[in-house]
Design a protein around this motif. Structure first.
Motif, PDB file in Angstrom:
ATOM      1  N   HIS A 108       0.854  -1.187   0.000  1.00 54.43           N
ATOM      2  CA  HIS A 108       0.000   0.000   0.000  1.00 54.43           C
ATOM      3  C   HIS A 108       0.899   1.250   0.000  1.00 54.43           C
ATOM      4  N   ILE A 109       0.323   2.371  -0.437  1.00 58.08           N
ATOM      5  CA  ILE A 109       1.048   3.651  -0.465  1.00 58.08           C
ATOM      6  C   ILE A 109       1.656   3.943   0.915  1.00 58.08           C
ATOM      7  N   ASP A 110       2.868   4.447   0.889  1.00 57.97           N
ATOM      8  CA  ASP A 110       3.520   4.932   2.113  1.00 57.97           C
ATOM      9  C   ASP A 110       3.796   3.879   3.188  1.00 57.97           C
ATOM     10  N   SER A 111       3.801   2.597   2.814  1.00 60.81           N
ATOM     11  CA  SER A 111       4.088   1.575   3.832  1.00 60.81           C
ATOM     12  C   SER A 111       5.572   1.524   4.134  1.00 60.81           C
ATOM     13  N   GLY A 112       6.372   2.090   3.221  1.00 61.95           N
ATOM     14  CA  GLY A 112       7.811   2.110   3.463  1.00 61.95           C
ATOM     15  C   GLY A 112       8.588   1.252   2.479  1.00 61.95           C
ATOM     16  N   LYS A 113       8.051   1.011   1.299  1.00 62.87           N
ATOM     17  CA  LYS A 113       8.754   0.187   0.305  1.00 62.87           C
ATOM     18  C   LYS A 113      10.116   0.789  -0.042  1.00 62.87           C
ATOM     19  N   VAL A 133      13.352   9.131   2.133  1.00 65.15           N
ATOM     20  CA  VAL A 133      12.296   9.666   1.282  1.00 65.15           C
ATOM     21  C   VAL A 133      11.915  11.009   1.899  1.00 65.15           C
ATOM     22  N   ARG A 134      11.925  12.074   1.139  1.00 67.86           N
ATOM     23  CA  ARG A 134      11.651  13.423   1.644  1.00 67.86           C
ATOM     24  C   ARG A 134      12.520  13.773   2.857  1.00 67.86           C
ATOM     25  N   GLY A 135      13.759  13.248   2.870  1.00 63.69           N
ATOM     26  CA  GLY A 135      14.635  13.466   4.029  1.00 63.69           C
ATOM     27  C   GLY A 135      15.167  14.888   4.073  1.00 63.69           C
ATOM     28  N   LYS A 152       7.598  14.811  -4.422  1.00 69.26           N
ATOM     29  CA  LYS A 152       6.294  14.381  -3.917  1.00 69.26           C
ATOM     30  C   LYS A 152       6.414  13.271  -2.878  1.00 69.26           C
ATOM     31  N   GLY A 153       7.601  12.647  -2.803  1.00 70.29           N
ATOM     32  CA  GLY A 153       7.793  11.564  -1.827  1.00 70.29           C
ATOM     33  C   GLY A 153       7.000  10.329  -2.195  1.00 70.29           C
ATOM     34  N   ILE A 154       6.666  10.189  -3.472  1.00 69.73           N
ATOM     35  CA  ILE A 154       5.956   8.979  -3.894  1.00 69.73           C
ATOM     36  C   ILE A 154       6.749   8.310  -5.012  1.00 69.73           C
ATOM     37  N   THR A 155       6.581   7.012  -5.132  1.00 63.72           N
ATOM     38  CA  THR A 155       7.229   6.310  -6.224  1.00 63.72           C
ATOM     39  C   THR A 155       6.274   6.313  -7.407  1.00 63.72           C
ATOM     40  N   ASP A 183      11.550  -2.131  -6.888  1.00 62.35           N
ATOM     41  CA  ASP A 183      10.719  -1.379  -5.938  1.00 62.35           C
ATOM     42  C   ASP A 183       9.554  -0.818  -6.755  1.00 62.35           C
ATOM     43  N   THR A 184       8.335  -1.114  -6.347  1.00 59.71           N
ATOM     44  CA  THR A 184       7.189  -0.688  -7.178  1.00 59.71           C
ATOM     45  C   THR A 184       6.418   0.443  -6.499  1.00 59.71           C
ATOM     46  N   PRO A 185       5.676   1.227  -7.291  1.00 63.13           N
ATOM     47  CA  PRO A 185       4.895   2.299  -6.669  1.00 63.13           C
ATOM     48  C   PRO A 185       3.698   1.745  -5.919  1.00 63.13           C
ATOM     49  N   GLY A 186       3.210   2.500  -4.915  1.00 64.53           N
ATOM     50  CA  GLY A 186       2.059   2.031  -4.149  1.00 64.53           C
ATOM     51  C   GLY A 186       0.762   2.598  -4.683  1.00 64.53           C
ATOM     52  N   HIS A 187       0.835   3.770  -5.335  1.00 61.90           N
ATOM     53  CA  HIS A 187      -0.402   4.429  -5.738  1.00 61.90           C
ATOM     54  C   HIS A 187      -1.089   3.687  -6.870  1.00 61.90           C
ATOM     55  N   ILE A 188      -2.384   3.540  -6.719  1.00 59.59           N
ATOM     56  CA  ILE A 188      -3.172   2.753  -7.675  1.00 59.59           C
ATOM     57  C   ILE A 188      -3.055   3.276  -9.111  1.00 59.59           C
ATOM     58  N   VAL A 236       6.185  -6.601   8.319  1.00 57.70           N
ATOM     59  CA  VAL A 236       5.392  -5.573   8.985  1.00 57.70           C
ATOM     60  C   VAL A 236       6.361  -4.463   9.406  1.00 57.70           C
ATOM     61  N   ASN A 237       6.251  -3.350   8.696  1.00 58.20           N
ATOM     62  CA  ASN A 237       7.184  -2.231   8.908  1.00 58.20           C
ATOM     63  C   ASN A 237       6.589  -1.232   9.909  1.00 58.20           C
ATOM     64  N   LYS A 238       7.362  -0.250  10.256  1.00 55.49           N
ATOM     65  CA  LYS A 238       6.934   0.849  11.139  1.00 55.49           C
ATOM     66  C   LYS A 238       6.587   0.356  12.550  1.00 55.49           C
ATOM     67  N   MET A 239       7.372  -0.620  13.040  1.00 56.56           N
ATOM     68  CA  MET A 239       7.141  -1.130  14.394  1.00 56.56           C
ATOM     69  C   MET A 239       7.429  -0.065  15.458  1.00 56.56           C
ATOM     70  N   ASP A 240       8.083   1.017  15.052  1.00 59.82           N
ATOM     71  CA  ASP A 240       8.405   2.086  16.002  1.00 59.82           C
ATOM     72  C   ASP A 240       7.238   3.055  16.169  1.00 59.82           C
ATOM     73  N   ARG A 241       6.192   2.913  15.344  1.00 55.40           N
ATOM     74  CA  ARG A 241       5.094   3.900  15.393  1.00 55.40           C
ATOM     75  C   ARG A 241       4.145   3.633  16.546  1.00 55.40           C
ATOM     76  N   MET A 242       3.519   4.708  17.017  1.00 59.16           N
ATOM     77  CA  MET A 242       2.555   4.553  18.092  1.00 59.16           C
ATOM     78  C   MET A 242       1.384   3.700  17.603  1.00 59.16           C
ATOM     79  N   ALA A 363      12.106  -0.018   9.236  1.00 57.29           N
ATOM     80  CA  ALA A 363      13.159   0.349   8.289  1.00 57.29           C
ATOM     81  C   ALA A 363      13.743   1.702   8.660  1.00 57.29           C
ATOM     82  N   LEU A 364      12.854   2.634   9.033  1.00 52.57           N
ATOM     83  CA  LEU A 364      13.336   3.982   9.332  1.00 52.57           C
ATOM     84  C   LEU A 364      14.285   3.970  10.533  1.00 52.57           C
ATOM     85  N   ALA A 365      13.977   3.124  11.522  1.00 54.46           N
ATOM     86  CA  ALA A 365      14.826   3.053  12.711  1.00 54.46           C
ATOM     87  C   ALA A 365      15.977   2.054  12.512  1.00 54.46           C
TER      88      ALA A 365
HETATM   89  N1  LIG Z   1       7.890   5.674  11.698  1.00 52.07           N
HETATM   90  C1  LIG Z   1       8.292   5.075  10.591  1.00 52.07           C
HETATM   91  N2  LIG Z   1       8.161   5.702   9.405  1.00 52.07           N
HETATM   92  C2  LIG Z   1       8.585   5.075   8.292  1.00 52.07           C
HETATM   93  C3  LIG Z   1       9.164   3.773   8.352  1.00 52.07           C
HETATM   94  N3  LIG Z   1       9.471   3.401   7.080  1.00 52.07           N
HETATM   95  C4  LIG Z   1       9.108   4.426   6.261  1.00 52.07           C
HETATM   96  N4  LIG Z   1       8.583   5.441   6.985  1.00 52.07           N
HETATM   97  C5  LIG Z   1       8.104   6.731   6.496  1.00 52.07           C
HETATM   98  O1  LIG Z   1       6.900   6.527   5.754  1.00 52.07           O
HETATM   99  C6  LIG Z   1       6.841   7.428   4.640  1.00 52.07           C
HETATM  100  C7  LIG Z   1       6.658   6.633   3.368  1.00 52.07           C
HETATM  101  O2  LIG Z   1       7.828   5.874   3.099  1.00 52.07           O
HETATM  102  P1  LIG Z   1       8.230   5.358   1.653  1.00 52.07           P
HETATM  103  O3  LIG Z   1       9.427   4.505   1.816  1.00 52.07           O
HETATM  104  O4  LIG Z   1       8.266   6.471   0.663  1.00 52.07           O
HETATM  105  O5  LIG Z   1       6.952   4.494   1.322  1.00 52.07           O
HETATM  106  P2  LIG Z   1       6.591   3.844  -0.062  1.00 52.07           P
HETATM  107  O6  LIG Z   1       5.772   2.664   0.294  1.00 52.07           O
HETATM  108  O7  LIG Z   1       7.810   3.606  -0.888  1.00 52.07           O
HETATM  109  O8  LIG Z   1       5.728   4.990  -0.735  1.00 52.07           O
HETATM  110  P3  LIG Z   1       5.068   5.010  -2.230  1.00 52.07           P
HETATM  111  O9  LIG Z   1       6.038   4.406  -3.145  1.00 52.07           O
HETATM  112  O10 LIG Z   1       4.797   6.441  -2.515  1.00 52.07           O
HETATM  113  O11 LIG Z   1       3.822   4.217  -2.116  1.00 52.07           O
HETATM  114  C8  LIG Z   1       8.152   8.211   4.647  1.00 52.07           C
HETATM  115  O12 LIG Z   1       7.927   9.452   5.264  1.00 52.07           O
HETATM  116  C9  LIG Z   1       9.075   7.353   5.514  1.00 52.07           C
HETATM  117  O13 LIG Z   1      10.063   8.102   6.176  1.00 52.07           O
HETATM  118  C10 LIG Z   1       9.308   3.147   9.616  1.00 52.07           C
HETATM  119  O14 LIG Z   1       9.821   2.045   9.769  1.00 52.07           O
HETATM  120  N5  LIG Z   1       8.860   3.859  10.696  1.00 52.07           N
END
Ligand SMILES: Nc1nc2c(ncn2[C@@H]2O[C@H](COP(=O)(O)OP(=O)(O)OP(=O)(O)O)[C@@H](O)[C@H]2O)c(=O)[nH]1
Length: 799
Positions: A108-113, A133-135, A152-155, A183-188, A236-242, A363-365
């Motif tokens: 899905h979009i923004d999952s962190g691919k 991404v958008r760092g 745009k921070g999107i693939t 690495d594939t885009p998430g947007h439909i 399952v990514n983003k384990m650091d999120r609330m 991944a981010l952490a």
């Molecule tokens: N908290 C947190 N944020 C993350 C993590 N991984 C990615 N992000 C953030 O989530 C946002 C989307 O990350 P991307 O890697 O661009 O996601 P994507 O799935 O490639 O996005 P699209 O290709 O546009 O669908 C960015 O702001 C990242 O910094 C993570 O493990 N934890």
């Protein structure tokens, strides 16, 4: 107490079922494990090639099984099949293929691919530093190489790269694996990129967000993975999120995607205290150490997660017992499988499309990405473990298994085209044989011979020149003119491979350059974008004298307009986005139409008789001829079919494409001198028009599956917004602090929705929209559309 799985399995055993009957999933999978277990089917029988025979002769010392095949082949080359080659993989080729993986990352979009891919590239030594991404460093992630993607921070486009992953075994011995990664885009709107990547990949990593779990696009990529039978591991990514909860994601994979799934890890700590994971197979704690988490420290499981780890390990074994005979047997005996037995079962079940192991991390952490990479090599198939079929045109399209041997004749599929500064770049997956620089290859579609001047391996937007690429690998070539989805062979073989699924565009708009001097660049850009993206179409409407672009959504078309400005320096004016309506016939209508012009000049004469009727589905149109007695010759019937197809392209009602309409011509008349192909084509078009309009036809509009997610406090506003647009709400899910609404709505009602959603949710709402099907538009709307079309036509005639 017996567990439910044990009870179930035991009762099956008691009822006399054999071991294989314990398997709960039917063996209906197209893609099978091959290697030693492949079945020899008559359809797969093909001759053995002299080149492989030569090589066999050189490898007489191969393993016992293989040498038996070699002997047999030497004695009677014609009798052996390619399937037999797969059954007895040559050990040298097998060892090479064992160390190769072709994988995609989809989610899905923004999952962190992109963020996960960036870590994979860093930990494999492919890049020297991590950029986000958008760092804040404004460099952007490696795989988002387009400026637009970085802003745009999107693939937008899928990007291919490759890396080597070194995995240590139990004895500490290192094994190097070559991984080709997309690495594939998430947007439909960019779904074709996922579609073509999955067509050529052997396995995938499905990423999920630890907070949101399975989302709308996860369901779409799940469908795409099923379409091409792609085995997957889940991360399952983003384990650091609330609010992170990996087990919610595991449950949802089971219930929503209906794939048996179980966690192969559990987290140590959660949210901002997420420290690492416990590996449930070896029962060890894994922590990332080093500034960017480059090392993995293996430790004992901390006391606080021991109980959870035990519980989840048991669940893993139970799930495996459901999908794997060997574990089922161990389970029945009430013993515990060894780690090696578990790993082997996970591999079998994953490749057999019966199971997905779930990894987790952030991944981010920089946490727990490396164990997922181990999972890629442990559980995803190598190119020899995937069945890839081609159709042999020389043998009535019999299907043949392709064998990923370097020494066999070459077969490759061009799955993606891209314009680069050095000319057209064609991405090729080599399924069999070797592609060599300077070699001639043949396009199976048109039998054209092309020379391959340059071969490169892609690393996002950079490339590395190579002189050859072996079977089972992915590369890109320059200077090969072809269409996306073409098969290439060495010319000896008449093989062709099926291409990928291309969805129909649902939205269009008129476009023209603001300045007439930009015409040439405009045409060049249009031609290029169309060649690269089969879901982007360009047509010229002769009536309105406008260029019309069509695509998958507003964002899709916006991106092309923007790329035109940036890459071709052409500023464009665009019209209002238009829905791709369709038209369909009402009831059956008989016709008898005569076209006759015999006064002065060359005459025209054609009579066509028959009927038109709905096909019953709102899909393809059908033309049929049932002429007996030769009242219309073959040549003229062909012209009739052409007339029918042209009529279907632009319907009489509102000028949109026709769907679900069948025309049968069963009689007619021809004149000795005045009949021509042109007159039959015209007569058919006139008959079509009249019969269609007499049939009580309707205008169809696209209905879209829409999923909206926003924080809970905005639920009322979002429902109000959807109601105002005539949406039908099918389901609502309420999460910890956000809700998701699943609705069906007409595309027409959804224009500008993103702006309104943003305003109603303080920019926090998100939505995705995907084409579902065509349905009759409401009567009032049909009337308006017809009136508008008639007016536009009348205005044009006045001019
Ligand atoms: N908290 C947190 N944020 C993350 C993590 N991984 C990615 N992000 C953030 O989530 C946002 C989307 O990350 P991307 O890697 O661009 O996601 P994507 O799935 O490639 O996005 P699209 O290709 O546009 O669908 C960015 O702001 C990242 O910094 C993570 O493990 N934890």
């Amino acid at each position: 107490m017996r567990s439910p799985t044990l009870a179930r399995l035991q009762s099956r055993a008691v009822s006399g079922l054999t071991r294989s009957a314990v398997r709960l999933q039917p063996q209906t999978l197209l893609r099978q494990r091959c290697a030693s277990t492949a079945v020899l089917r008559p359809s797969a029988v093909a001759p053995v090639y002299p080149s492989i025979q030569r090589q066999w002769n050189q490898r007489r010392n191969a393993s016992a099984a293989a040498s038996a095949v070699l002997e047999a082949a030497a004695a009677n080359p014609e009798a052996l099949s390619q399937a037999a080659i797969i059954d007895n993989l040559d050990p040298v080729e097998a060892a090479r293929l064992d160390k190769c993986r072709n994988i995609g990352i989809a989610a899905h979009i923004d999952s962190g691919k992109t963020t996960v891919t960036e870590r994979v590239l860093f930990y494999t030594g492919r890049i020297k530093a991590i950029h986000e991404v958008r760092g804040r460093d404004s460099v952007g992630a490696k795989m988002d190489s387009m400026d637009l993607e970085r802003e745009k921070g999107i693939t937008i486009q899928s990007a291919a790269t490759f890396c080597d992953w070194v995995k240590k075994d139990k004895e500490g011995k290192e094994h190097k694996y070559h991984v080709n990664l997309i690495d594939t885009p998430g947007h439909i709107d960019f779904t074709i990129e996922v579609e073509r990547a999955l067509r050529v990949l052997d396995g995938a990593v499905m990423i999920l967000c630890a907070v949101s779990g399975v989302q709308s696009q996860t369901i779409t990529v799940d469908r795409q993975m099923r379409r091409y039978n792609v085995p997957r591991i889940s991360f399952v990514n983003k384990m650091d999120r609330m609010g992170a909860n990996p087990f919610k994601a595991v449950d949802q994979i089971n219930t929503k995607l209906k794939i048996p799934a179980a966690a192969v890890q559990v987290p140590i700590g959660a949210e901002d205290e997420f420290e690492g994971v416990v590996d449930l197979i070896d029962m060890k704690a894994l922590y990332n150490v080093g500034a960017s988490g480059e090392e993995i420290a293996v430790k004992e499981i901390p006391e606080k997660v021991k109980a959870l780890a035990e519980e989840r390990r048991n669940m893993l074994i139970e799930t495996l017992a459901d999908v794997d005979d060997e574990i089922a047997e161990i389970f029945l005996e009430e013993s515990v499988p060894t780690p090696d037995q578990m790993r082997a079962a996970i591999r079998r079940a994953t490749i057999g499309l019966k199971f997905t192991p779930v990894f987790m991390g952030s991944a981010l952490a920089n946490k727990s990405v490396q164990p997922m990479l181990d999972g890629v090599v442990d559980y995803l198939p190598n190119p020899a473990e995937v069945e890839n079929l081609a159709l042999d045109q020389k043998r009535a399209e019999a299907s043949v298994k392709l064998v990923p041997y370097n020494s066999l004749p070459f077969v490759g599929l061009a799955f993606k085209l891209e314009e680069s500064n050095f000319g057209q770049l064609t991405y090729i997956r080599v399924y069999q044989g070797t592609l060599r620089k300077g070699a001639n290859v043949f396009n199976a579609r048109n039998d054209k011979k092309v020379k391959v001047p340059r071969i490169v391996r892609m690393h996002s937007n950079e490339m590395e020149e190579v002189s050859e690429i072996g079977a089972g690998e992915i590369c890109a070539v320059f200077g090969v003119d072809c269409a996306s989805g073409d098969t290439f062979t060495d010319g000896q073989l008449g093989y062709s491979m099926t291409s990928m699924f291309v969805p129909e565009p649902v939205i269009s708009l008129s476009i023209k350059p603001k300045q007439s001097k930009d015409g040439a660049n405009f045409s060049k850009a249009m031609a290029r974008f169309q060649r690269e993206d089969p879901t982007f179409r360009v047509t010229y409407d002769t009536e309105s004298e406008q260029t019309i672009i069509s695509g998958m959504g507003e964002l899709h078309l916006d991106i092309y307009v923007e790329r035109m400005r940036r890459e071709y320096r052409v500023d464009c004016e665009t019209g209002q986005p238009q829905v791709a309506y369709r038209e369909t016939l009402g009831n059956r209508v008989d016709f008898d139409h005569l076209l006759k012009k015999q006064s002065g000049g060359p005459g025209e004469y054609a009579r066509v008789m028959g009927w038109m009727e709905p096909t019953g589905t709102l899909e393809e149109n059908k033309f049929e001829q049932q002429i007996v007695g030769g009242s219309i010759s073959e040549k003229f019937l062909y012209a009739c079919e052409k007339g029918f197809n042209l009529s279907c392209e632009k319907g009489p009602l509102v000028g949109h494409k026709v769907l679900g309409t069948r025309m049968v011509i069963n009689d007619g008349a021809t004149h000795m001198t005045d009949s021509s192909e042109m007159s039959f084509k015209n007569a058919t078009q006139q008959a079509f028009r009249k019969a269609f309009m007499d049939s009580n036809p309707s205008v169809l509009e696209p209905l879209m599956k829409t999923v909206v997610t926003a924080p809970s406090e905005f639920q009322g506003d979002v429902i109000g917004l959807l109601n105002k647009r005539g949406a039908t709400i099918n389901d609502t899910e309420t999460g910890v602090d956000e809700f998701t609404i699943y609705a069906d709505c007409s595309l027409n009602g959804m224009f500008g929705f993103s702006t309104h959603l943003r305003a109603a949710t303080q920019g926090k709402g998100e939505y995705t929209m995907e084409f579902s099907h065509y349905e009759k538009a409401p009567p009032q709307m049909q009337k308006e559309l017809i009136a508008k079309y008639l007016k536009a036509q009348a205005d044009r005639h006045k001019k």
